[in-house]
Enzyme design. Structure first.
Site, mmCIF file in Angstrom:
data_model
loop_
_atom_site.group_PDB
_atom_site.id
_atom_site.type_symbol
_atom_site.label_atom_id
_atom_site.label_comp_id
_atom_site.label_asym_id
_atom_site.label_seq_id
_atom_site.Cartn_x
_atom_site.Cartn_y
_atom_site.Cartn_z
ATOM 1 N N ASP A 1 19.031 6.688 -27.262
ATOM 2 C CA ASP A 1 19.066 5.232 -27.301
ATOM 3 C C ASP A 1 20.084 4.635 -26.346
ATOM 4 O O ASP A 1 20.228 3.415 -26.306
ATOM 5 C CB ASP A 1 19.404 4.758 -28.718
ATOM 6 C CG ASP A 1 20.836 5.112 -29.116
ATOM 7 O OD1 ASP A 1 21.185 6.305 -29.054
ATOM 8 O OD2 ASP A 1 21.604 4.201 -29.479
ATOM 9 N N ASP B 1 22.234 8.803 -34.303
ATOM 10 C CA ASP B 1 22.661 7.418 -34.515
ATOM 11 C C ASP B 1 22.044 6.494 -33.475
ATOM 12 O O ASP B 1 22.174 6.729 -32.273
ATOM 13 C CB ASP B 1 24.187 7.320 -34.423
ATOM 14 C CG ASP B 1 24.887 8.131 -35.488
ATOM 15 O OD1 ASP B 1 24.888 7.703 -36.644
ATOM 16 O OD2 ASP B 1 25.414 9.211 -35.148
ATOM 17 N N ASP C 1 18.347 12.409 -30.376
ATOM 18 C CA ASP C 1 19.626 11.858 -30.801
ATOM 19 C C ASP C 1 19.499 11.357 -32.244
ATOM 20 O O ASP C 1 18.394 11.202 -32.760
ATOM 21 C CB ASP C 1 20.019 10.727 -29.842
ATOM 22 C CG ASP C 1 21.297 10.031 -30.232
ATOM 23 O OD1 ASP C 1 22.312 10.735 -30.395
ATOM 24 O OD2 ASP C 1 21.286 8.799 -30.384
#
Length: 234
Positions: free
Chosen positions: A181, A11, A9
């Site tokens: 995240d 961001d 991922d």
């Protein structure tokens, strides 16, 4: 090695982009004629709890929050197309200027590449913005593939983007690790059949990420121990 490739991922996993989002959203709201008090409501805590499901979702919820309306209010929904035009222009101009690569992210990517692990970046950020940010931060060369939220018919937490990314990598989902995240990443990975590792420092809608089941929860990307990840989901 238990896995053949990794999907990472962007961001909240590789780059802390909250500053970019806040500044761009403030400019967008100003363009739409919002008052200073409305603009001030869109602060770092709000954005941290809101990002992750794509630009359209972020804009709709931001407009509703600034105007003191429910998330799904019709007025906010109707304003998204115009807001998107302003948002795109500001994001293209400011992308990466108020963001920082997380400690250990670059080193973690380098370690995976040195071990011969094929890498793809998969994000809900539009592909053009993802490419622009990765180039600006010197991370683009680590990835053979980059897919944004507009690359496929649906976005994470739908499993389709992970399935399509595995196809592009030429690997089976069960042998492709997802590193993210948020619960979005974990939900998409589970539905696609990909194992998942979660970093503890990103954005998870205000909820503790350690409560989300994963092969491991790591404090830095360079703490990822590729060879020992054949662990049961806890």
């Amino acid at each position: 090695m238990p896995f053949q490739a990794a999907i990472i991922d962007l961001d909240g996993t590789l780059v802390d982009t909250l500053g970019d989002f806040v500044v761009v959203l403030h400019h967008t709201l100003a363009d739409l004629g919002c008052h200073p008090v409305e603009i001030a409501r869109v602060d770092h805590p709000f954005v941290e709890q809101t990002v992750g499901k794509g630009s359209e979702d972020l804009l709709r919820r931001t407009l509703a929050h600034a105007w003191g309306l429910p998330d799904d209010d019709a007025e906010a929904v109707a304003a998204v197309p115009l807001a998107w035009q302003h948002y795109q222009a500001h994001y293209s101009r400011l992308n990466g200027q108020h963001s920082e690569v997380y400690p250990g992210a670059r080193e973690g990517l380098q370690r995976l590449v040195d071990q011969g692990v094929p890498l793809a970046c998969l994000t809900n950020k539009p592909t053009a913005f993802a490419e622009q940010l990765l180039q600006a931060k010197g991370l683009r060369a680590f990835f053979s593939k980059v897919f944004g939220g507009d690359a496929f018919e649906r976005k994470k937490p739908d499993p389709l983007p992970l399935i399509k990314t595995c196809e592009a990598l030429g690997t089976a989902p069960a042998q492709t690790l997802m590193v993210g995240d948020s619960s979005n990443d974990a939900q998409a990975a589970r539905a696609a059949g990909c194992p998942v590792v979660l970093v503890t420092y990103g954005y998870n809608h205000g909820h503790p990420i350690v409560e989300v089941p994963a092969l491991a929860h790591i404090e830095r990307l360079d703490a990822l121990d590729w060879a020992s990840l054949s662990l049961p989901v806890r």
